[in-house]
Each structure stands twice: as C-alpha cells, then as structure tokens.
Design a protein around this motif. Sequence first.
Motif, PDB file in Angstrom:
ATOM      1  N   GLU A  67       0.966  -1.236  -0.019  1.00  0.00           N
ATOM      2  CA  GLU A  67      -0.116  -0.113  -0.050  1.00  0.00           C
ATOM      3  C   GLU A  67       0.881   1.139  -0.141  1.00  0.00           C
ATOM      4  N   MET A  68       0.378   2.340  -0.631  1.00  0.00           N
ATOM      5  CA  MET A  68       0.788   3.721  -0.377  1.00  0.00           C
ATOM      6  C   MET A  68      -0.270   4.635   0.478  1.00  0.00           C
ATOM      7  N   LEU A  69       0.403   5.266   1.408  1.00  0.00           N
ATOM      8  CA  LEU A  69      -0.299   6.125   2.337  1.00  0.00           C
ATOM      9  C   LEU A  69       0.312   7.535   2.304  1.00  0.00           C
ATOM     10  N   TRP A  70      -0.778   8.192   2.026  1.00  0.00           N
ATOM     11  CA  TRP A  70      -0.465   9.761   1.725  1.00  0.00           C
ATOM     12  C   TRP A  70      -1.387  10.752   2.478  1.00  0.00           C
ATOM     13  N   ALA A  71      -0.891  11.928   2.802  1.00  0.00           N
ATOM     14  CA  ALA A  71      -1.713  12.706   3.292  1.00  0.00           C
ATOM     15  C   ALA A  71      -1.175  14.117   3.503  1.00  0.00           C
ATOM     16  N   GLN A  80      -6.343  12.660   2.610  1.00  0.00           N
ATOM     17  CA  GLN A  80      -5.521  11.604   2.974  1.00  0.00           C
ATOM     18  C   GLN A  80      -6.095  10.576   1.994  1.00  0.00           C
ATOM     19  N   GLY A  81      -5.160   9.332   1.811  1.00  0.00           N
ATOM     20  CA  GLY A  81      -5.700   8.220   1.140  1.00  0.00           C
ATOM     21  C   GLY A  81      -4.797   7.084   1.499  1.00  0.00           C
ATOM     22  N   LEU A  99      -8.694   1.898  -3.780  1.00  0.00           N
ATOM     23  CA  LEU A  99      -8.253   3.434  -3.775  1.00  0.00           C
ATOM     24  C   LEU A  99      -9.455   4.099  -2.575  1.00  0.00           C
ATOM     25  N   ARG A 100      -8.799   4.497  -1.516  1.00  0.00           N
ATOM     26  CA  ARG A 100      -9.534   5.082  -0.435  1.00  0.00           C
ATOM     27  C   ARG A 100      -9.117   6.430  -0.165  1.00  0.00           C
ATOM     28  N   GLN A 116     -15.455  10.241   2.869  1.00  0.00           N
ATOM     29  CA  GLN A 116     -14.566   9.095   2.427  1.00  0.00           C
ATOM     30  C   GLN A 116     -15.105   8.648   1.014  1.00  0.00           C
ATOM     31  N   PHE A 117     -14.278   8.299   0.081  1.00  0.00           N
ATOM     32  CA  PHE A 117     -14.502   7.537  -1.251  1.00  0.00           C
ATOM     33  C   PHE A 117     -13.718   6.487  -1.295  1.00  0.00           C
ATOM     34  N   ASP A 118     -14.519   5.366  -1.488  1.00  0.00           N
ATOM     35  CA  ASP A 118     -13.618   4.030  -1.600  1.00  0.00           C
ATOM     36  C   ASP A 118     -13.808   3.493  -3.048  1.00  0.00           C
ATOM     37  N   PHE A 119     -12.884   3.098  -3.972  1.00  0.00           N
ATOM     38  CA  PHE A 119     -13.203   2.310  -5.213  1.00  0.00           C
ATOM     39  C   PHE A 119     -12.419   0.920  -4.816  1.00  0.00           C
TER      40      PHE A 119
END
Length: 180
Positions: A67-71, A80-81, A99-100, A116-119
Amino acid sequence: MFLLTYPLGRGDASFGPITLGIRAVAFQSGSDVSRTAGILSFEVEGEWWATPQFRSFPGVGNELAPEMLWAFRYHRVYFQGIDGYAMPLSEGAVSNTFLRTSAGRSWENFWATQVQFDFNSAVVTPSGTTVRGFSMIPEVAYFPFGDALLGEIGEGISIYGPAGVQPTTYALLEIEFRGD
C-alpha cells in the motif's frame, strides 16, 4: 476487525481477520503543530483469518497488500488516502486494486468530520459474483490519543455493480502500536 452483515443483530458477525503491517516513511514535512504538513509512506500489510467464513463474508480471507499511504493538511483541513493491491493467500480472498480517499476537517483536538470515497476493483457479492464497488460515506472521527486510537462511524451509499445504490454503514476502531 469485527465484521457484521445487515440487518444488525440478525445477520452474521465475526471477529477477524487480524491485520499486521510494516510501514516506512518516504517523505514527511511539518508536524502536529505546524500550519501545513504532508506525508508519503509505504506499507506491506498482511491479513490472517484463523476461521474464515466464506459463505457469510465472501471475498474476505488471508491476503498480502502492498500500500501507499499519503496525506496533506492545511491548518484543520486535510486530504488523505490509502491506495494498494490485495493479493490473495488463501481460498476466499480475491485480487483487488483499491483506492480509499477522504477529505475532512478537524474540530477542537479530538474530533473530525470527513467524507470518504472508496473504489474496489473486485467486491464479492453474497451470490459469489465479483463486481466493482464504489462507496461515498460521510463520517465522524474521534481520536482522543492522537494516532494511537482512532474511531470512525458513518452512513453513506455504495454501488456494487448491477445491484445499484445501497445504504452503507461504516464503523472502525483502530489501535496503532508504534515502534518509535
């Protein structure tokens, strides 16, 4: 993790899977008290379910997910995602790109509201069919001890392939153990 099916109290429920991960921070700017801050990190997360229940929770099983976490935060507004790919390690789990992303605002020191948007590229329906999924969930978050404990709850909508729009309840309690 505690999983539930709808309707609450009348559907199946279970504890599991157990999730552990190792994270490395590639970039970080700012701090908890600075006006702006940003972070980019990478994590490998594994999920293990001692007693999988494929009939009640299709698509959930043992898996490994890079996973890649970013904010990014500007004052009290943040984006954030978590983006990644789940690789199945056992029967029941499915390959899935996810993708969250969320955008929100913190209030005082312990509360935040966010959407929150989740795909998900592969969601397994109760009938066993694999479809794409999208969710939009307005949430309230509570974090009394900073990153160590996080609670979120929200009510929104999800679209699972041809099943159309469905109501979605989301609840999360996360405890983070740090190796500082």
